[in-house]
Design an enzyme around this catalytic site. Structure first.
Site, PDB file in Angstrom:
ATOM      1  CE  LYS A   1     -75.651 -27.742  43.748  1.00 57.37           C
ATOM      2  NZ  LYS A   1     -74.877 -28.955  43.513  1.00 57.37           N
TER       3      LYS A   1
ATOM      4  CG  PHE B   1     -71.874 -26.837  39.365  1.00 49.52           C
ATOM      5  CD1 PHE B   1     -71.714 -26.410  37.971  1.00 49.52           C
ATOM      6  CD2 PHE B   1     -70.890 -27.597  39.864  1.00 49.52           C
ATOM      7  CE1 PHE B   1     -70.875 -27.093  37.408  1.00 49.52           C
ATOM      8  CE2 PHE B   1     -70.031 -28.400  39.269  1.00 49.52           C
ATOM      9  CZ  PHE B   1     -69.997 -27.720  37.725  1.00 49.52           C
TER      10      PHE B   1
ATOM     11  CG  ASP C   1     -65.783 -32.561  41.398  1.00 46.60           C
ATOM     12  OD1 ASP C   1     -64.617 -32.268  41.443  1.00 46.60           O
ATOM     13  OD2 ASP C   1     -66.858 -31.379  41.731  1.00 46.60           O
TER      14      ASP C   1
ATOM     15  CD  GLU D   1     -77.528 -17.914  45.503  1.00 46.29           C
ATOM     16  OE1 GLU D   1     -77.048 -17.041  46.065  1.00 46.29           O
ATOM     17  OE2 GLU D   1     -78.549 -17.806  44.616  1.00 46.29           O
TER      18      GLU D   1
END
Length: 282
Positions: free
Chosen positions: A40, A22, A129, A24
């Site tokens: 991010k 999702f 997750d 870098e």
């Protein structure tokens, strides 16, 4: 690059430190305080944007144990960006770096992750997750206190306006959410994700750490659906007594308890932590 990059008039980009499905991640420095953080980013034209949602999740969970602080959300050069506290290596990196993790360390880390999920659940959110990549150690500390990152897949298990639980969907979910290796049986079967599924996933993560791998690790499949289906078969075929053979009973009871929860049940987090501690005594 040959020029300094400053994001949001505050964050000086130093170096790239990671990349995930999702976006870098870069290390940045606050130009006023000189403190280090992580930024991010994801392209603004990405098909399924995550970062705006993730920044909201951080705000909702702020102040909880193991929750990094989101310092900023905004846009820069066709990218959406969030700045959070800088953390260190992940559980996955620890798992890959050492051939053996002692039981007392796994129990300590397990209790921390239970408490982190408890806070997330009590704020009305299900994480969806659980995997070793998403639990990180501090960037510099003698105490291995874990934090959790990547809330792009997190969602509400209860209505934030009424605090009433959402009902379980009667429709079978075809496109699975999360990581197949640690997914619960109910998620494999197409059922709506709830708190019980985070707990079952954590059980598999703990077994992965203590055993070194899981029976369904490394499955080769022609596509994602085939991989999910094959892992589902292996999880259904593998007896918990075989999976947990030679381990303290607490690990078997942990997963067995999670599998026995109903969709709307609140997990007994104290009981789960006690199962972990009892594993040391026995």
């Amino acid at each position: 690059s040959s020029r300094d990059v400053i994001v949001g008039d505050q964050w000086l980009v130093l170096s790239r430190i990671g990349e995930g499905s999702f976006g870098e991640v870069f290390e940045v420095q606050d130009i006023d305080t000189l403190r280090l953080y992580a930024i991010k980013r994801e392209p603004l034209d990405v098909r399924s944007p995550q970062l705006k949602h993730e920044s909201i999740m951080y705000d909702i969970l702020a102040g909880g144990r193991g929750i990094p602080q989101c310092q900023w959300y905004g846009e820069h050069d066709d990218f959406a960006c969030i700045v959070i506290d800088l953390l260190g290596p992940s559980l996955r990196e620890l798992h890959e770096a050492v051939s053996f993790i002692s039981l007392d360390v796994i129990v300590q880390l397990g209790c921390q992750m239970i408490s982190i999920l408890e806070h997330i659940h009590r704020r009305g959110i299900v994480y969806r997750d659980v995997k070793p990549d998403n639990f990180l150690f501090p960037s510099s500390s003698a105490t291995p206190m874990l934090s959790v990152v990547d809330f792009g897949l997190a969602t509400w298990w209860r209505n934030p306006a009424t605090n009433k639980p959402y009902p379980q969907s009667k429709r079978r979910i075809k496109n699975k959410t999360g990581t197949a290796r640690y997914a619960s049986l109910n998620v494999h079967r197409g059922k709506t994700h709830s708190r019980r599924d985070d707990i079952e996933s954590l059980g598999y993560l703990l077994l992965d750490l203590i055993l070194g791998s899981l029976p369904w690790t490394g499955i080769q499949a022609r596509n994602s659906k085939a991989g999910w289906d094959r892992m589902k078969e292996l999880k259904e075929e593998t007896l918990l007594t075989d999976l947990c053979a030679g381990l303290p009973q607490g690990f078997l009871r942990f997963i067995d308890y999670a599998r026995g929860l109903r969709f709307s049940d609140q997990p007994d987090y104290d009981y789960l932590r006690q199962l972990m501690r009892d594993s040391l005594d026995r």
